[in-house]
Design a protein around this motif. Structure first.
Motif, PDB file in Angstrom:
ATOM      1  N   VAL A  18       0.267   6.265  -6.949  1.00 36.55           N
ATOM      2  CA  VAL A  18      -0.578   7.200  -6.817  1.00 36.55           C
ATOM      3  C   VAL A  18      -0.958   8.969  -6.890  1.00 36.55           C
ATOM      4  CG1 VAL A  18      -2.177   7.272  -5.016  1.00 36.55           C
ATOM      5  CG2 VAL A  18      -3.532   6.770  -7.067  1.00 36.55           C
ATOM      6  N   MET A  19       0.665   9.358  -6.055  1.00 38.47           N
ATOM      7  CA  MET A  19       0.308  10.608  -5.569  1.00 38.47           C
ATOM      8  C   MET A  19       1.798  11.423  -6.810  1.00 38.47           C
ATOM      9  SD  MET A  19       0.154  10.565  -1.383  1.00 38.47           S
ATOM     10  CE  MET A  19      -0.213  12.123  -1.286  1.00 38.47           C
ATOM     11  N   GLY A  20       2.373  10.214  -7.281  1.00 40.47           N
ATOM     12  CA  GLY A  20       2.940  11.256  -8.272  1.00 40.47           C
ATOM     13  C   GLY A  20       4.715  10.531  -7.285  1.00 40.47           C
ATOM     14  N   ILE A  21       5.234  10.435  -6.682  1.00 43.84           N
ATOM     15  CA  ILE A  21       6.375  10.745  -5.877  1.00 43.84           C
ATOM     16  C   ILE A  21       7.531   9.151  -6.658  1.00 43.84           C
ATOM     17  CG2 ILE A  21       7.917   9.588  -3.747  1.00 43.84           C
ATOM     18  CD1 ILE A  21       5.260  10.955  -2.506  1.00 43.84           C
ATOM     19  N   LEU A  22       6.584   8.587  -6.878  1.00 43.01           N
ATOM     20  CA  LEU A  22       6.962   7.126  -7.645  1.00 43.01           C
ATOM     21  C   LEU A  22       6.872   7.857  -9.318  1.00 43.01           C
ATOM     22  CD1 LEU A  22       7.164   4.102  -5.545  1.00 43.01           C
ATOM     23  CD2 LEU A  22       9.107   5.414  -6.207  1.00 43.01           C
ATOM     24  N   ARG A  23       7.715   7.577 -10.190  1.00 45.32           N
ATOM     25  CA  ARG A  23       6.797   7.621 -11.573  1.00 45.32           C
ATOM     26  C   ARG A  23       6.842   6.217 -12.459  1.00 45.32           C
ATOM     27  NH1 ARG A  23       6.812  13.890 -11.173  1.00 45.32           N
ATOM     28  NH2 ARG A  23       5.855  13.193 -12.920  1.00 45.32           N
ATOM     29  N   GLU A  24       6.120   6.985 -13.847  1.00 51.49           N
ATOM     30  CA  GLU A  24       6.635   5.774 -14.448  1.00 51.49           C
ATOM     31  C   GLU A  24       7.867   5.390 -14.952  1.00 51.49           C
ATOM     32  OE1 GLU A  24       2.663   5.919 -16.675  1.00 51.49           O
ATOM     33  OE2 GLU A  24       1.639   5.959 -15.042  1.00 51.49           O
ATOM     34  N   ARG A  25       8.041   3.982 -14.906  1.00 53.12           N
ATOM     35  CA  ARG A  25       9.138   3.174 -15.454  1.00 53.12           C
ATOM     36  C   ARG A  25      10.333   3.465 -14.635  1.00 53.12           C
ATOM     37  NH1 ARG A  25      10.053   2.374 -21.400  1.00 53.12           N
ATOM     38  NH2 ARG A  25       7.498   2.211 -22.168  1.00 53.12           N
ATOM     39  N   GLU A  26      10.337   4.584 -13.515  1.00 49.95           N
ATOM     40  CA  GLU A  26      10.614   4.633 -12.734  1.00 49.95           C
ATOM     41  C   GLU A  26      11.560   3.225 -12.071  1.00 49.95           C
ATOM     42  OE1 GLU A  26      10.022   8.304  -9.766  1.00 49.95           O
ATOM     43  OE2 GLU A  26      11.688   7.896  -8.369  1.00 49.95           O
ATOM     44  N   GLN A  27      12.834   3.215 -11.177  1.00 49.39           N
ATOM     45  CA  GLN A  27      13.037   2.037 -11.033  1.00 49.39           C
ATOM     46  C   GLN A  27      12.516   1.971  -9.337  1.00 49.39           C
ATOM     47  OE1 GLN A  27      17.275   1.346 -12.066  1.00 49.39           O
ATOM     48  NE2 GLN A  27      17.272  -0.929 -10.895  1.00 49.39           N
ATOM     49  N   LEU A  28      12.757   1.180  -8.953  1.00 46.44           N
ATOM     50  CA  LEU A  28      12.916   0.535  -7.453  1.00 46.44           C
ATOM     51  C   LEU A  28      13.821   0.215  -6.461  1.00 46.44           C
ATOM     52  CD1 LEU A  28       9.205  -0.770  -6.934  1.00 46.44           C
ATOM     53  CD2 LEU A  28       9.404   0.907  -6.568  1.00 46.44           C
ATOM     54  N   GLU A  46       0.745  -1.042   0.064  1.00 45.83           N
ATOM     55  CA  GLU A  46      -0.328  -0.415  -0.511  1.00 45.83           C
ATOM     56  C   GLU A  46       0.894   1.291   0.070  1.00 45.83           C
ATOM     57  OE1 GLU A  46      -3.069  -0.438   3.158  1.00 45.83           O
ATOM     58  OE2 GLU A  46      -3.873  -2.109   1.975  1.00 45.83           O
ATOM     59  N   GLY A  47       2.061   1.374   0.422  1.00 45.25           N
ATOM     60  CA  GLY A  47       3.227   2.572   0.491  1.00 45.25           C
ATOM     61  C   GLY A  47       3.835   2.750  -0.707  1.00 45.25           C
ATOM     62  N   ILE A  48       3.843   1.710  -1.560  1.00 41.42           N
ATOM     63  CA  ILE A  48       4.469   1.565  -3.128  1.00 41.42           C
ATOM     64  C   ILE A  48       3.084   2.289  -3.919  1.00 41.42           C
ATOM     65  CG2 ILE A  48       5.243   0.718  -5.137  1.00 41.42           C
ATOM     66  CD1 ILE A  48       6.582  -1.025  -2.601  1.00 41.42           C
ATOM     67  N   GLU A  49       2.138   2.431  -3.593  1.00 41.12           N
ATOM     68  CA  GLU A  49       0.786   2.423  -4.238  1.00 41.12           C
ATOM     69  C   GLU A  49       0.440   3.945  -3.998  1.00 41.12           C
ATOM     70  OE1 GLU A  49      -1.697  -1.744  -4.294  1.00 41.12           O
ATOM     71  OE2 GLU A  49      -2.386  -0.471  -3.345  1.00 41.12           O
ATOM     72  N   ARG A  50       0.521   4.263  -2.885  1.00 40.39           N
ATOM     73  CA  ARG A  50       0.219   5.499  -2.572  1.00 40.39           C
ATOM     74  C   ARG A  50       1.891   6.414  -2.712  1.00 40.39           C
ATOM     75  NH1 ARG A  50      -1.037   4.243   2.523  1.00 40.39           N
ATOM     76  NH2 ARG A  50       1.070   5.039   3.114  1.00 40.39           N
ATOM     77  N   ASP A  51       2.594   5.979  -3.299  1.00 37.78           N
ATOM     78  CA  ASP A  51       3.734   6.507  -3.443  1.00 37.78           C
ATOM     79  C   ASP A  51       3.198   7.040  -5.387  1.00 37.78           C
ATOM     80  OD1 ASP A  51       4.821   7.413  -0.838  1.00 37.78           O
ATOM     81  OD2 ASP A  51       6.535   5.876  -1.509  1.00 37.78           O
TER      82      ASP A  51
END
Lengths: 131, 131, 131, 131
Positions: free
Chosen positions: B25-35, B18-23
């Motif tokens: 959806v809030m744009g803190i993690l962007r698409e194609r970005e590496q985790l 849920e934490g990652i999903e939240r990040d």
DNA sequence: GTGGTCTAGACCACA
DNA sequence: GTGGTCTAGACCACT
């Protein structure tokens, strides 16, 4: 009345607790009425007596039923009221889901509609005209 | 970002999901970005690597991240969108809780207020239930 | 006199024992006086005769009543005195609870107050724990 | 520490609950400290795991410990405080015994002495000088 | 007959 | 490894 799903992810004893609470709040089980005995319910539902016992213990602990050795189990006074209080606590559950959806940008109106649907939809049982 | 509570009732792997999903959806993690890698996250959060692994599996299974072998994990294309869809499904959760409370005679207005509070209130802290 | 509460946690036979002891110590039942028969009491209290029987056995065992076969039951000589002795034993019960609370850091004054309240307060209703 | 008496009239699981509560209130078990696992305690005390589980469940329910699948059990925050509150409730127990003795004509001073003995007697443990 | 406790042993989900 | 649920079957106290 009081069907349980052995394959649900929800523990059987919880299903029983909620089933009985539902019966109480809907007036199917009345205050001071005697519940079926643990062994009876056990046979009826095809569930181990210990499981029923656990459910009854939980209800007893919450003051929803009163059980005594050799006497059987009875719906407690004010049981319906207590169940209602317990259910009221679930409102905060809704609030926390709503907060999560709010953060994700889901429109508020969608949630309000969901609530309204639950209250005015065709799925409402016959108790509406009673109250 | 992404704090987990070891004492919460909620499984740790679920908190991570849920934490990652939240990040996302809030744009803190962007698409194609590496985790961060599993080992990194494991050390960072003080959590067993297996637990991180389980969370990533779940996210992968839902098409929210892409975890190729050895190359690390990346936020999937349209991840934010998928998270939003997943969250929308929780509306029906609200509806079913609402239906239950309706049956018990709880007033509709209380639920509507809960939703409104979540959207307009201050201090919407999801971790309230953690104790 | 001698009401029993079917919904109490306390076993019914124990309620009967204590009820009769109370009547004896308060002079409502006098020494050598005859008690109602088991059948009578059973009907009167709406309680299983076996339960009354058990209560009488207990009282007999403690020399508080004399129950000869067929002739009925009578309050024993010095019954009141014996009841008082039996009750005195409960002082050690208080002492051991008090010791436990002392260990936990509860203030002594609170307990002393509780005792004083019981002796000087109004409305000393023992049936408080019944719910 | 934490001995149980299998032949006591008091259920084993209750003895465990009270033993742990005692350890918490006396500072032997500190907040956020991990408890021994159910299986460990089970072996240690020679008691079935289910019985330990029942005790832990009770403690969890009362917010005295926090237990989570796969994680183990921990003393909850403010556990000592909660235990103390729970114990305070036992004062009413004393009051009701006292009321009974009052009715029977036992002298008040005897009870007060019993309480004082518990607090000032030689049986008081070493914690006195700590506080 | 009733409910309450305990044991033994299994299976699952989580870390 | 951990805790949580369930079953089977025993024994006890109370009615």
């Amino acid at each position: 009345m009081l069907v349980i799903d052995k394959f649900s992810r929800k523990p059987i004893y919880e299903q029983i607790v909620e089933g009985i609470e539902r019966d109480i709040v809907m007036g199917i089980l009345r205050e001071r009425e005697q519940l079926p005995s643990i062994r009876e319910l056990s046979a009826l539902l095809g569930v181990n007596p210990n499981t029923i016992q656990k459910a009854f213990q939980e209800l007893d602990r919450n003051g929803i039923i009163i059980s005594g050795q050799g006497r059987g189990c009875f719906v407690a006074d004010h049981a319906a009221q207590r169940v209602r209080e317990k259910l009221s606590a679930r409102i905060s559950e809704i609030e926390s889901i709503a907060a999560e959806l709010a953060r994700a940008g889901i429109e508020e109106e969608k949630l309000l509609d969901a609530v309204r649907r639950a209250y005015h939809g065709k799925n409402n049982d016959e108790r509406k005209e009673i109250l």
